[in-house]
Design a protein around this motif. Structure first.
Motif, PDB file in Angstrom:
ATOM      1  N   MET A   1       0.866  -1.326   0.016  1.00 51.38           N
ATOM      2  CA  MET A   1       0.007  -0.091  -0.179  1.00 51.38           C
ATOM      3  C   MET A   1       0.973   1.239  -0.065  1.00 51.38           C
ATOM      4  O   MET A   1       2.311   1.272   0.365  1.00 51.38           O
ATOM      5  CB  MET A   1      -0.957  -0.048   1.218  1.00 51.38           C
ATOM      6  N   ALA A   2       0.259   2.449  -0.270  1.00 51.77           N
ATOM      7  CA  ALA A   2       1.008   3.615  -0.276  1.00 51.77           C
ATOM      8  C   ALA A   2       0.192   4.677   0.042  1.00 51.77           C
ATOM      9  O   ALA A   2      -1.221   4.496  -0.098  1.00 51.77           O
ATOM     10  CB  ALA A   2       1.452   3.983  -1.506  1.00 51.77           C
ATOM     11  N   TYR A   3       0.192   5.946   0.183  1.00 48.40           N
ATOM     12  CA  TYR A   3      -0.459   6.976   0.683  1.00 48.40           C
ATOM     13  C   TYR A   3       0.101   8.249   0.058  1.00 48.40           C
ATOM     14  O   TYR A   3       1.334   8.592  -0.337  1.00 48.40           O
ATOM     15  CB  TYR A   3      -0.223   7.156   2.085  1.00 48.40           C
ATOM     16  N   GLN A 153     -14.377  13.783  -3.267  1.00 40.77           N
ATOM     17  CA  GLN A 153     -14.064  12.627  -4.244  1.00 40.77           C
ATOM     18  C   GLN A 153     -12.596  12.126  -3.892  1.00 40.77           C
ATOM     19  O   GLN A 153     -11.822  13.033  -3.645  1.00 40.77           O
ATOM     20  CB  GLN A 153     -14.087  13.216  -5.597  1.00 40.77           C
ATOM     21  N   LYS A 154     -12.215  10.612  -4.217  1.00 35.78           N
ATOM     22  CA  LYS A 154     -10.821  10.411  -3.923  1.00 35.78           C
ATOM     23  C   LYS A 154     -10.249  10.716  -5.291  1.00 35.78           C
ATOM     24  O   LYS A 154     -10.951  10.770  -6.303  1.00 35.78           O
ATOM     25  CB  LYS A 154     -10.963   9.029  -3.713  1.00 35.78           C
ATOM     26  N   LEU A 159      -1.074   3.291  -8.186  1.00 38.35           N
ATOM     27  CA  LEU A 159       0.510   3.171  -8.052  1.00 38.35           C
ATOM     28  C   LEU A 159       1.036   1.886  -8.643  1.00 38.35           C
ATOM     29  O   LEU A 159       0.538   0.886  -8.258  1.00 38.35           O
ATOM     30  CB  LEU A 159       1.050   3.909  -6.867  1.00 38.35           C
ATOM     31  N   ASP A 160       1.863   2.055  -9.396  1.00 36.28           N
ATOM     32  CA  ASP A 160       2.830   0.872  -9.800  1.00 36.28           C
ATOM     33  C   ASP A 160       4.272   1.052  -9.231  1.00 36.28           C
ATOM     34  O   ASP A 160       4.989   1.904  -9.624  1.00 36.28           O
ATOM     35  CB  ASP A 160       2.969   0.510 -11.245  1.00 36.28           C
ATOM     36  N   ARG A 161       4.713   0.418  -8.081  1.00 34.58           N
ATOM     37  CA  ARG A 161       5.995   0.668  -7.533  1.00 34.58           C
ATOM     38  C   ARG A 161       6.855  -0.341  -8.011  1.00 34.58           C
ATOM     39  O   ARG A 161       7.786  -0.673  -7.077  1.00 34.58           O
ATOM     40  CB  ARG A 161       5.859   0.883  -6.032  1.00 34.58           C
ATOM     41  N   SER A 162       6.570  -1.188  -8.837  1.00 35.66           N
ATOM     42  CA  SER A 162       7.772  -1.921  -9.337  1.00 35.66           C
ATOM     43  C   SER A 162       9.006  -1.473  -9.583  1.00 35.66           C
ATOM     44  O   SER A 162       9.236  -0.605 -10.170  1.00 35.66           O
ATOM     45  CB  SER A 162       7.360  -2.606 -10.525  1.00 35.66           C
ATOM     46  N   HIS A 204      -5.323   6.887   0.870  1.00 37.26           N
ATOM     47  CA  HIS A 204      -4.931   5.668   0.666  1.00 37.26           C
ATOM     48  C   HIS A 204      -4.691   5.386  -0.736  1.00 37.26           C
ATOM     49  O   HIS A 204      -5.863   5.737  -1.528  1.00 37.26           O
ATOM     50  CB  HIS A 204      -5.494   4.517   1.412  1.00 37.26           C
ATOM     51  N   ILE A 205      -3.623   4.931  -1.654  1.00 35.46           N
ATOM     52  CA  ILE A 205      -3.654   5.003  -3.011  1.00 35.46           C
ATOM     53  C   ILE A 205      -3.529   3.417  -3.280  1.00 35.46           C
ATOM     54  O   ILE A 205      -2.639   2.944  -2.764  1.00 35.46           O
ATOM     55  CB  ILE A 205      -2.640   5.641  -3.659  1.00 35.46           C
ATOM     56  N   GLU A 206      -4.492   2.723  -4.219  1.00 37.87           N
ATOM     57  CA  GLU A 206      -4.120   1.185  -4.436  1.00 37.87           C
ATOM     58  C   GLU A 206      -2.833   1.165  -5.221  1.00 37.87           C
ATOM     59  O   GLU A 206      -2.622   1.980  -6.103  1.00 37.87           O
ATOM     60  CB  GLU A 206      -5.486   0.769  -5.000  1.00 37.87           C
ATOM     61  N   GLU A 207      -2.219  -0.090  -5.188  1.00 41.67           N
ATOM     62  CA  GLU A 207      -1.301  -0.336  -5.808  1.00 41.67           C
ATOM     63  C   GLU A 207      -1.614  -1.528  -6.570  1.00 41.67           C
ATOM     64  O   GLU A 207      -2.229  -2.523  -6.501  1.00 41.67           O
ATOM     65  CB  GLU A 207       0.074  -0.911  -4.963  1.00 41.67           C
TER      66      GLU A 207
END
Length: 221
Positions: A1-3, A153-154, A159-162, A204-207
């Protein structure tokens, strides 16, 4: 997860005067300006920052994080200790006195401005409707949703943290005015909340893995 993590206030942001004044950079080449250096994860000469931020509004501030000029975070030593643990050597700290008009400190904290040197591309831009890319330069323009600005609104991004999972705090590269936003891993965000660092809100931002953007392969995600 990330924020994505931003300071919050109960009303309008506090107002400050500065000593010395923020320097005008209109006569500098673009690549030497503070905004360019910050937007590219480069160190900023200390003389570009004021040494004192003077609170001129009526706010009573007890916070660990204060926005004190040009959207720059001024953080307490408590925050610095946590950031140093998760991102040693990757954040530039510039001491600043944050005081009241009578010269007294605004609270018990000592502060420093921060310049986060990590700039990576993690947002999955494909399908985000409130962004556009300049075809010739590849520069991305962001027009954030009005409903988001109203808190209704969110962001609705992923995110892609690869390849970047070892980075715990960063700015997003090539993201227009979102480039100054602070992103944190869940590990760092958890440490901040466990320490009861005040005046922050966490979205919270989904990955996920970004799908290839076939229309603009040079932009990746």
């Amino acid at each position: 997860m990330a924020y994505v993590v931003t300071p919050k206030y109960f009303s309008r942001d506090p107002a400050f005067d500065f000593e010395p004044k923020w320097q005008s950079e209109l006569d500098l080449p673009t690549k030497e300006t503070t905004s360019y250096l910050v937007n590219h994860g480069l160190r900023v000469p200390p003389e570009r920052f004021p040494k004192k931020a003077i609170l001129v509004s009526s706010h009573k501030i007890k916070n660990d994080v204060v926005i004190a000029g040009i959207s720059k975070w001024a953080i307490s030593e408590r925050v610095r200790a946590i950031w140093d643990k998760f991102a040693p050597g990757l954040i530039e700290y510039l001491p600043v006195e944050v005081v009241r008009k009578n010269g007294e400190p605004i609270n018990e904290h000592r502060y420093c401005y921060t310049n986060i040197l990590n700039r990576v591309q993690t947002i999955c831009w494909d399908g985000v409707e409130w962004t556009s890319v300049e075809p010739k330069t590849g520069y991305r323009y962001v027009d954030l949703p009005h409903e988001w600005a109203l808190g209704k609104q969110k962001l609705g991004i992923k995110l892609d943290r690869s390849g970047h999972t070892d980075i715990h705090i960063w700015h997003e590269d090539n993201a227009d005015h979102m480039s100054s936003w602070v992103f944190m891993s869940d590990e760092l965000a958890d440490a901040m909340r466990a320490a009861d660092i005040t005046n922050l809100k966490y979205e919270h931002i989904e990955e996920d893995l970004c799908l290839p953007n076939l229309a603009m392969p040079s932009q990746g995600c």
